[in-house]
Design a protein around this motif. Structure first.
Motif, PDB file in Angstrom:
ATOM      1  N   VAL A  35     -15.071 -32.379 -25.022  1.00  0.00           N
ATOM      2  CA  VAL A  35     -13.968 -31.184 -24.612  1.00  0.00           C
ATOM      3  C   VAL A  35     -15.084 -30.403 -23.996  1.00  0.00           C
ATOM      4  O   VAL A  35     -16.407 -30.401 -24.666  1.00  0.00           O
ATOM      5  CB  VAL A  35     -12.801 -30.806 -25.492  1.00  0.00           C
ATOM      6  CG1 VAL A  35     -12.142 -32.113 -25.951  1.00  0.00           C
ATOM      7  CG2 VAL A  35     -13.871 -30.457 -26.742  1.00  0.00           C
ATOM      8  N   ARG A  36     -14.338 -29.363 -23.625  1.00  0.00           N
ATOM      9  CA  ARG A  36     -14.868 -28.499 -22.423  1.00  0.00           C
ATOM     10  C   ARG A  36     -14.722 -27.186 -23.371  1.00  0.00           C
ATOM     11  O   ARG A  36     -13.167 -26.979 -23.523  1.00  0.00           O
ATOM     12  CB  ARG A  36     -14.945 -28.332 -21.901  1.00  0.00           C
ATOM     13  CG  ARG A  36     -15.501 -27.340 -20.177  1.00  0.00           C
ATOM     14  CD  ARG A  36     -15.747 -27.336 -18.910  1.00  0.00           C
ATOM     15  NE  ARG A  36     -16.464 -28.841 -18.718  1.00  0.00           N
ATOM     16  CZ  ARG A  36     -17.399 -29.091 -18.457  1.00  0.00           C
ATOM     17  NH1 ARG A  36     -18.265 -27.400 -18.741  1.00  0.00           N
ATOM     18  NH2 ARG A  36     -18.434 -29.372 -17.576  1.00  0.00           N
ATOM     19  N   GLU A  37     -15.585 -26.487 -23.951  1.00  0.00           N
ATOM     20  CA  GLU A  37     -15.160 -25.139 -24.721  1.00  0.00           C
ATOM     21  C   GLU A  37     -15.480 -24.061 -23.927  1.00  0.00           C
ATOM     22  O   GLU A  37     -17.509 -23.912 -23.908  1.00  0.00           O
ATOM     23  CB  GLU A  37     -16.091 -25.074 -25.636  1.00  0.00           C
ATOM     24  CG  GLU A  37     -15.623 -23.811 -26.337  1.00  0.00           C
ATOM     25  CD  GLU A  37     -14.175 -23.680 -26.354  1.00  0.00           C
ATOM     26  OE1 GLU A  37     -13.855 -22.066 -26.501  1.00  0.00           O
ATOM     27  OE2 GLU A  37     -13.060 -23.738 -26.638  1.00  0.00           O
ATOM     28  N   GLY A  38     -15.579 -23.556 -22.875  1.00  0.00           N
ATOM     29  CA  GLY A  38     -16.079 -22.561 -21.367  1.00  0.00           C
ATOM     30  C   GLY A  38     -17.129 -23.781 -21.008  1.00  0.00           C
ATOM     31  O   GLY A  38     -16.475 -24.249 -20.391  1.00  0.00           O
ATOM     32  N   ALA A  39     -18.842 -23.134 -20.670  1.00  0.00           N
ATOM     33  CA  ALA A  39     -18.867 -23.497 -20.032  1.00  0.00           C
ATOM     34  C   ALA A  39     -20.232 -25.348 -21.088  1.00  0.00           C
ATOM     35  O   ALA A  39     -20.656 -26.143 -19.794  1.00  0.00           O
ATOM     36  CB  ALA A  39     -20.348 -23.338 -19.660  1.00  0.00           C
ATOM     37  N   ALA A  40     -19.271 -24.804 -22.531  1.00  0.00           N
ATOM     38  CA  ALA A  40     -20.211 -26.307 -22.732  1.00  0.00           C
ATOM     39  C   ALA A  40     -19.547 -27.404 -22.720  1.00  0.00           C
ATOM     40  O   ALA A  40     -18.649 -27.624 -23.623  1.00  0.00           O
ATOM     41  CB  ALA A  40     -20.461 -25.612 -24.230  1.00  0.00           C
ATOM     42  N   ARG A  41     -20.049 -28.343 -24.103  1.00  0.00           N
ATOM     43  CA  ARG A  41     -19.646 -29.764 -24.168  1.00  0.00           C
ATOM     44  C   ARG A  41     -19.558 -30.113 -25.580  1.00  0.00           C
ATOM     45  O   ARG A  41     -20.776 -29.591 -26.651  1.00  0.00           O
ATOM     46  CB  ARG A  41     -20.195 -31.217 -23.501  1.00  0.00           C
ATOM     47  CG  ARG A  41     -20.059 -31.798 -21.955  1.00  0.00           C
ATOM     48  CD  ARG A  41     -18.355 -31.770 -21.836  1.00  0.00           C
ATOM     49  NE  ARG A  41     -18.156 -31.968 -21.150  1.00  0.00           N
ATOM     50  CZ  ARG A  41     -16.558 -32.315 -20.464  1.00  0.00           C
ATOM     51  NH1 ARG A  41     -15.609 -32.513 -21.612  1.00  0.00           N
ATOM     52  NH2 ARG A  41     -16.069 -32.626 -19.025  1.00  0.00           N
ATOM     53  N   ARG A  42     -18.546 -30.028 -26.528  1.00  0.00           N
ATOM     54  CA  ARG A  42     -18.204 -30.326 -27.703  1.00  0.00           C
ATOM     55  C   ARG A  42     -17.704 -31.503 -28.009  1.00  0.00           C
ATOM     56  O   ARG A  42     -16.628 -32.137 -27.091  1.00  0.00           O
ATOM     57  CB  ARG A  42     -17.220 -29.572 -28.131  1.00  0.00           C
ATOM     58  CG  ARG A  42     -18.214 -27.441 -28.126  1.00  0.00           C
ATOM     59  CD  ARG A  42     -18.958 -27.444 -29.037  1.00  0.00           C
ATOM     60  NE  ARG A  42     -19.585 -26.118 -29.350  1.00  0.00           N
ATOM     61  CZ  ARG A  42     -20.563 -25.629 -27.967  1.00  0.00           C
ATOM     62  NH1 ARG A  42     -21.601 -26.518 -27.590  1.00  0.00           N
ATOM     63  NH2 ARG A  42     -20.681 -24.620 -28.504  1.00  0.00           N
ATOM     64  N   ILE A  43     -18.350 -32.692 -28.333  1.00  0.00           N
ATOM     65  CA  ILE A  43     -18.049 -34.300 -29.318  1.00  0.00           C
ATOM     66  C   ILE A  43     -16.607 -33.983 -30.853  1.00  0.00           C
ATOM     67  O   ILE A  43     -17.194 -33.049 -31.717  1.00  0.00           O
ATOM     68  CB  ILE A  43     -18.919 -34.908 -29.447  1.00  0.00           C
ATOM     69  CG1 ILE A  43     -19.774 -35.224 -28.505  1.00  0.00           C
ATOM     70  CG2 ILE A  43     -18.351 -35.978 -29.904  1.00  0.00           C
ATOM     71  CD1 ILE A  43     -20.848 -33.806 -28.581  1.00  0.00           C
ATOM     72  N   PRO A  44     -16.040 -34.348 -30.541  1.00  0.00           N
ATOM     73  CA  PRO A  44     -14.402 -33.623 -31.392  1.00  0.00           C
ATOM     74  C   PRO A  44     -15.352 -34.638 -32.797  1.00  0.00           C
ATOM     75  O   PRO A  44     -15.637 -35.972 -32.207  1.00  0.00           O
ATOM     76  CB  PRO A  44     -13.237 -34.349 -31.420  1.00  0.00           C
ATOM     77  CG  PRO A  44     -13.715 -34.336 -29.644  1.00  0.00           C
ATOM     78  CD  PRO A  44     -14.717 -34.183 -29.100  1.00  0.00           C
ATOM     79  N   ALA A  45     -14.700 -34.909 -33.380  1.00  0.00           N
ATOM     80  CA  ALA A  45     -14.590 -35.169 -35.362  1.00  0.00           C
ATOM     81  C   ALA A  45     -15.281 -36.604 -35.256  1.00  0.00           C
ATOM     82  O   ALA A  45     -15.129 -37.797 -35.045  1.00  0.00           O
ATOM     83  CB  ALA A  45     -14.990 -34.549 -36.681  1.00  0.00           C
ATOM     84  N   GLY A  46     -13.406 -36.874 -34.518  1.00  0.00           N
ATOM     85  CA  GLY A  46     -13.095 -37.490 -34.274  1.00  0.00           C
ATOM     86  C   GLY A  46     -13.463 -38.977 -33.169  1.00  0.00           C
ATOM     87  O   GLY A  46     -13.183 -39.974 -33.696  1.00  0.00           O
ATOM     88  N   ALA A  47     -14.321 -38.346 -32.490  1.00  0.00           N
ATOM     89  CA  ALA A  47     -14.440 -39.111 -31.142  1.00  0.00           C
ATOM     90  C   ALA A  47     -15.879 -40.493 -31.813  1.00  0.00           C
ATOM     91  O   ALA A  47     -16.093 -40.607 -31.188  1.00  0.00           O
ATOM     92  CB  ALA A  47     -14.744 -38.433 -29.952  1.00  0.00           C
ATOM     93  N   ILE A  48     -16.787 -38.783 -32.813  1.00  0.00           N
ATOM     94  CA  ILE A  48     -18.214 -40.166 -33.160  1.00  0.00           C
ATOM     95  C   ILE A  48     -17.803 -40.940 -33.770  1.00  0.00           C
ATOM     96  O   ILE A  48     -17.761 -42.214 -33.773  1.00  0.00           O
ATOM     97  CB  ILE A  48     -18.416 -39.192 -34.223  1.00  0.00           C
ATOM     98  CG1 ILE A  48     -19.314 -37.713 -33.255  1.00  0.00           C
ATOM     99  CG2 ILE A  48     -19.572 -39.685 -34.759  1.00  0.00           C
ATOM    100  CD1 ILE A  48     -19.721 -36.530 -33.570  1.00  0.00           C
ATOM    101  N   ALA A  49     -16.603 -41.150 -35.124  1.00  0.00           N
ATOM    102  CA  ALA A  49     -15.915 -41.744 -35.944  1.00  0.00           C
ATOM    103  C   ALA A  49     -15.139 -43.226 -35.031  1.00  0.00           C
ATOM    104  O   ALA A  49     -15.566 -44.257 -34.964  1.00  0.00           O
ATOM    105  CB  ALA A  49     -14.365 -41.348 -35.980  1.00  0.00           C
TER     106      ALA A  49
END
Length: 64
Positions: A35-49
């Motif tokens: 997901v995008r949070e401002g200019a940064a990309r973040r990976i949801p915990a569920g996506a890693i699982a």
């Protein structure tokens, strides 16, 4: 202790033992949701699982 909901790319590289380049390629290809949070990309915990589960499923399919 609660787990984080979102991880940075650097944190995901440590969790998955993959390089930054591989993480970005997985996100581009859609194999690892982000997901995008401002200019940064973040990976949801569920996506890693989900990604780990995908690898396990593919591994089982190749072993058969």
């Amino acid at each position: 202790m609660p787990t984080k909901a979102l991880y940075t790319v650097a944190e995901a590289t440590a969790i998955l033992s993959l390089s930054r380049t591989v993480i970005y390629e997985l996100m581009r290809s859609g194999r690892l949701r982000s997901v995008r949070e401002g200019a940064a990309r973040r990976i949801p915990a569920g996506a890693i699982a989900e990604y780990v589960a995908l690898l396990e499923t593919e591994s089982i399919g190749q072993a058969a």
